[in-house]
Design a protein around this motif. Structure first.
Motif, PDB file in Angstrom:
ATOM      1  N   PHE A  27      78.514  73.331  39.083  1.00  0.00           N
ATOM      2  CA  PHE A  27      79.289  72.062  38.757  1.00  0.00           C
ATOM      3  C   PHE A  27      78.581  71.704  37.454  1.00  0.00           C
ATOM      4  O   PHE A  27      79.481  71.271  36.282  1.00  0.00           O
ATOM      5  CB  PHE A  27      79.572  71.109  39.680  1.00  0.00           C
ATOM      6  N   LEU A  28      77.583  71.727  37.187  1.00  0.00           N
ATOM      7  CA  LEU A  28      76.827  71.403  35.912  1.00  0.00           C
ATOM      8  C   LEU A  28      76.800  72.398  34.665  1.00  0.00           C
ATOM      9  O   LEU A  28      76.685  72.064  33.717  1.00  0.00           O
ATOM     10  CB  LEU A  28      75.296  71.197  36.387  1.00  0.00           C
ATOM     11  N   TYR A  29      76.764  73.764  35.388  1.00  0.00           N
ATOM     12  CA  TYR A  29      76.793  74.614  34.171  1.00  0.00           C
ATOM     13  C   TYR A  29      78.333  74.928  33.440  1.00  0.00           C
ATOM     14  O   TYR A  29      78.386  75.502  32.402  1.00  0.00           O
ATOM     15  CB  TYR A  29      76.266  76.122  34.813  1.00  0.00           C
ATOM     16  N   VAL A  33      74.161  73.978  48.915  1.00  0.00           N
ATOM     17  CA  VAL A  33      74.382  72.827  48.303  1.00  0.00           C
ATOM     18  C   VAL A  33      73.838  72.775  46.659  1.00  0.00           C
ATOM     19  O   VAL A  33      74.723  72.358  45.849  1.00  0.00           O
ATOM     20  CB  VAL A  33      73.744  71.486  48.822  1.00  0.00           C
ATOM     21  N   LYS A  34      72.634  73.354  46.621  1.00  0.00           N
ATOM     22  CA  LYS A  34      71.970  73.612  45.208  1.00  0.00           C
ATOM     23  C   LYS A  34      72.904  74.346  44.348  1.00  0.00           C
ATOM     24  O   LYS A  34      73.263  73.903  43.273  1.00  0.00           O
ATOM     25  CB  LYS A  34      70.685  73.928  45.238  1.00  0.00           C
ATOM     26  N   LYS A  35      73.266  75.605  44.817  1.00  0.00           N
ATOM     27  CA  LYS A  35      73.749  76.212  43.973  1.00  0.00           C
ATOM     28  C   LYS A  35      75.418  75.595  43.517  1.00  0.00           C
ATOM     29  O   LYS A  35      75.754  75.910  42.357  1.00  0.00           O
ATOM     30  CB  LYS A  35      74.097  77.610  44.858  1.00  0.00           C
ATOM     31  N   LEU A  88      65.444  65.850  33.552  1.00  0.00           N
ATOM     32  CA  LEU A  88      65.957  65.064  34.481  1.00  0.00           C
ATOM     33  C   LEU A  88      66.743  65.800  35.754  1.00  0.00           C
ATOM     34  O   LEU A  88      66.525  65.539  36.823  1.00  0.00           O
ATOM     35  CB  LEU A  88      66.503  63.663  34.250  1.00  0.00           C
ATOM     36  N   LEU A  89      67.633  66.491  35.259  1.00  0.00           N
ATOM     37  CA  LEU A  89      68.598  67.282  35.924  1.00  0.00           C
ATOM     38  C   LEU A  89      67.906  68.212  36.772  1.00  0.00           C
ATOM     39  O   LEU A  89      67.924  68.364  38.217  1.00  0.00           O
ATOM     40  CB  LEU A  89      69.571  67.890  35.102  1.00  0.00           C
ATOM     41  N   ALA A 103      73.706  69.763  28.841  1.00  0.00           N
ATOM     42  CA  ALA A 103      72.750  69.596  29.458  1.00  0.00           C
ATOM     43  C   ALA A 103      72.435  70.341  30.956  1.00  0.00           C
ATOM     44  O   ALA A 103      71.257  70.653  31.223  1.00  0.00           O
ATOM     45  CB  ALA A 103      72.923  68.008  30.060  1.00  0.00           C
ATOM     46  N   GLY A 104      73.407  70.628  31.684  1.00  0.00           N
ATOM     47  CA  GLY A 104      73.437  71.485  32.943  1.00  0.00           C
ATOM     48  C   GLY A 104      72.739  72.887  32.350  1.00  0.00           C
ATOM     49  O   GLY A 104      71.807  73.263  33.122  1.00  0.00           O
ATOM     50  N   TRP A 105      73.391  73.482  31.414  1.00  0.00           N
ATOM     51  CA  TRP A 105      72.865  74.677  31.057  1.00  0.00           C
ATOM     52  C   TRP A 105      71.307  74.665  30.562  1.00  0.00           C
ATOM     53  O   TRP A 105      70.675  75.575  30.908  1.00  0.00           O
ATOM     54  CB  TRP A 105      73.928  75.306  29.945  1.00  0.00           C
ATOM     55  N   ALA A 106      71.214  73.621  29.693  1.00  0.00           N
ATOM     56  CA  ALA A 106      69.908  73.560  29.185  1.00  0.00           C
ATOM     57  C   ALA A 106      68.869  73.521  30.417  1.00  0.00           C
ATOM     58  O   ALA A 106      67.589  73.617  29.925  1.00  0.00           O
ATOM     59  CB  ALA A 106      69.809  72.594  28.040  1.00  0.00           C
ATOM     60  N   SER A 107      69.088  73.016  31.433  1.00  0.00           N
ATOM     61  CA  SER A 107      68.324  72.595  32.404  1.00  0.00           C
ATOM     62  C   SER A 107      67.890  73.968  33.186  1.00  0.00           C
ATOM     63  O   SER A 107      66.533  74.117  34.148  1.00  0.00           O
ATOM     64  CB  SER A 107      68.776  71.751  33.644  1.00  0.00           C
TER      65      SER A 107
END
Length: 301
Positions: free
Chosen positions: A113-115, A106-108, A93-94, A173-177
């Protein structure tokens, strides 16, 4: 034979690149398998592995007849299965949401933030959990303001699994995405443009363009995750354990640590670990067969 030698000579550089990983795998993965033989012996550090008495399946019988092993096995399975079912869809989903962000800057920043939580030490994560969920922590202060009573999150067994799983999702979750984000980057933007011109909305484009792209990767990741369903990390569960939450926090890895290293019963702990590995192998083969049938023959092997 001549054809094989010719192929090796032609592609020798690739095998040179593969050699370090292969050597490390043989030394640190296959080499220690020799030590698994102590599960079938009354191991004595003085006598050594070969000098210790052979007892066959005695320790495995002890494992299966242990009064608390059923509870420990169920705790391990529940923690793993719930974690897989709740955590597996989140990176997908992420990735799908990140794929809709068109501005590179913005994406970076969002990805950073997620990683970031993935690089926080397990010890620090558990320390943060104890601080935030303590009776005087910010979450309980809010609950006291709303209900008048604090909740002993880290002491009550019924909260242990949810705290463990949700914190795992937050950190991983962020790293797994990343793998899904990389796969979606290969989708031709013209496909989305053409679908938009044909009247497809966002959900339809994701369903018919993005999801088929990541489906093979989803299958492989799910098989690997299901195959390692019994291989829960020891450190976090052990650090989160308290005397009050042991009914749900005692799992096979922590049990092996306590029996093997703290109590010194190496043979029995090796039997528990070998039993755990056997379940992992059975799950890996079973899930791979099921996924191959459901995914048009695409599996791990």
């Amino acid at each position: 034979m001549h054809h094989a030698l010719g192929y090796l000579k032609k592609h020798y550089f690739y095998y040179i690149l593969l050699a370090p990983a292969l050597i490390l795998t043989l030394i640190f993965k296959y080499g220690p398998m020799y030590g698994a033989v102590i599960a079938f012996k009354n191991f004595s550090p003085i006598k050594g592995i070969m000098g210790s008495e052979w007892v066959g399946l005695k320790h495995f019988e002890k494992v299966l007849s242990a009064p608390n092993f059923e509870v420990i096995l169920i705790n391990t399975l529940k923690l793993s299965v719930y974690g897989l079912l709740l955590g597996f869809p989140v990176p997908i989903l992420l990735a799908l949401m990140l794929n809709q962000v068109r501005r590179a800057g913005v994406k970076k920043n969002i990805q950073l933030f997620l990683y970031a939580p993935n690089f926080i030490s397990v010890v620090v994560i558990v320390g943060m959990l104890f601080i935030f969920l303590s009776p005087t922590g910010p979450i309980n202060q809010l609950l006291v303001w709303m209900t008048g009573e604090p909740v002993m999150f880290m002491s009550r067994p019924e909260y242990f699994r949810w705290i463990y799983i949700l914190s795992d999702i937050w950190t991983g979750a962020g790293w797994a995405s990343i793998i899904y984000v990389a796969a979606l980057a290969n989708v031709d933007p013209e496909l989305h443009n053409a679908a938009s011109l044909d009247g497809a909305n966002l959900i339809q484009r994701i369903r018919h363009i993005d999801l088929p792209t990541v489906r093979p990767i989803m299958a492989i990741v799910f098989i690997l995750a299901a195959g390692g369903i019994m291989s829960i990390g020891f450190e976090k569960a052990y650090l989160m354990q308290t005397a009050m939450n042991l009914p749900t926090s005692e799992i096979i890895p922590t049990y092996v640590y306590k029996i093997g290293l703290q109590a010194g019963d190496y043979s029995y702990s090796a039997a528990v670990g070998l039993f755990n590995s056997l379940i992992n192998i059975i799950l890996l083969i079973t899930v791979n067969i099921v996924v191959k049938k459901l995914n048009e023959g695409e599996g791990l092997y």
